[in-house]
Scaffold this motif. Structure first.
Motif, short mmCIF file in Angstrom:
data_model
loop_
_atom_site.label_atom_id
_atom_site.label_comp_id
_atom_site.label_asym_id
_atom_site.label_seq_id
_atom_site.Cartn_x
_atom_site.Cartn_y
_atom_site.Cartn_z
N PHE A 15 -3.21 9.46 6.74
CA PHE A 15 -2.89 8.36 5.56
C PHE A 15 -1.50 8.96 5.04
N THR A 16 -0.32 8.37 5.22
CA THR A 16 0.83 8.89 4.88
C THR A 16 1.63 8.16 3.88
N LEU A 17 2.32 8.25 2.92
CA LEU A 17 3.10 7.71 1.99
C LEU A 17 4.52 8.40 2.03
N ALA A 18 5.37 7.87 2.70
CA ALA A 18 6.64 8.75 2.97
C ALA A 18 7.77 8.06 2.23
N TYR A 19 7.27 7.34 1.27
CA TYR A 19 8.53 6.72 0.53
C TYR A 19 9.51 7.42 0.07
N VAL A 20 8.98 8.49 -0.55
CA VAL A 20 10.02 9.55 -1.44
C VAL A 20 11.03 10.09 -0.21
N LYS A 21 10.56 10.22 1.10
CA LYS A 21 11.56 10.85 2.06
C LYS A 21 12.87 9.91 2.27
#
Length: 264
Positions: A131-137
């Motif tokens: 489960f990954t939240l890569a918004y910040v990237k």
């Protein structure tokens, strides 16, 4: 043209499948429309006791498409708000649905796919899923209610890892912390999700809806207000068909038969 989202009506449950495996089942206008319609139908029809949400192939949902998000940058602030509200309102509908939703996750979920999985009432995931939240990237902030959902389910330190560092988190880690209901072998997520649905649809569907509403309200109400809501709910349940059937079955030492009741 093959539909990218299908809704199977099995009589006592609905199965919503995002069918764009080539792109890891991203969000789309069709997805918003069909899942929203399925949630609305579940709310209206007593025969439907659960909704199962899944993605075709080996990934649950990859969230929003960055090309689509880039196009939205040309809109006014209000226009951008309105487009983002398509997801926010879908999350509101899932949380407000009186029928339980079950997410069946194979492979993993990313971005708003995590939001959708956590908005459901039950989360079934294969052990290798991430489960990954890569918004910040991408210099973006999370949406879909994921920040509140994560903080309700997980320690703040782990939420910081997910949101601020985009650290992928495994099913097994989430399961150990109680955020995943069932951690299963690869390819078994739908089987386990349907087994959960079997248990739900055999139960008192009206009562389950009332309990879900109580659990949802508990995050927003004071303790005194919640006590009042619980009082009113059980006062109604005592004379409702499901309550009467459940009490009589217990006293008669028999299994209750909730499915044959006439619920108005």
């Amino acid at each position: 043209m093959t539909a990218e989202v299908t809704v199977e009506d099995l009589g006592d449950r609905l199965i919503v499948t995002n069918r764009n495996a080539a792109q890891r089942n991203p969000l789309s206008e069709e997805f918003y429309r069909k899942l929203g319609a399925a949630v609305e139908a579940a709310n209206k029809e007593h025969r439907i006791g659960a909704v199962v949400l899944t993605g075709e192939g080996n990934f649950f949902c990859s969230g929003g498409n960055l090309n689509m998000l880039k196009e939205r940058s040309a809109l006014s602030f209000e226009g951008r708000q309105n487009k983002i509200d398509e997801l926010q309102n879908l999350i509101r509908a899932i949380r407000g649905c009186r029928k339980p939703l079950i997410a069946a996750v194979e492979g993993g979920a990313a971005g708003a796919g995590v939001s959708l999985a956590l908005a459901c009432d039950f989360l079934v995931a294969s052990k290798e899923a991430q489960f990954t939240l890569a918004y910040v990237k991408a210099g973006l902030t999370p949406d879909g209610g994921v920040t509140s959902a994560l903080l309700q389910a997980l320690p703040r330190a782990l939420v910081n890892e997910m949101c601020l560092l985009a650290t992928p988190i495994s099913t097994e880690r989430l399961y150990s912390l109680g955020a995943v209901n069932v951690a299963c072998e690869q390819g078994e997520a739908m089987t386990e999700a349907l087994a959960l649905a079997d248990r739900l649809v055999a139960g008192p569907i009206q009562t389950i809806g009332d309990i879900k509403a109580l659990l949802t309200d508990a995050f927003e109400l004071t303790d005194d207000q919640q006590l009042d809501h619980e009082r009113d709910a059980i006062a109604r349940a005592l004379v409702a068909p499901e309550g009467q059937e459940g009490i009589n079955a217990f006293l008669s030492k028999r299994r209750p038969n909730f499915r044959e009741l006439e619920i108005k």
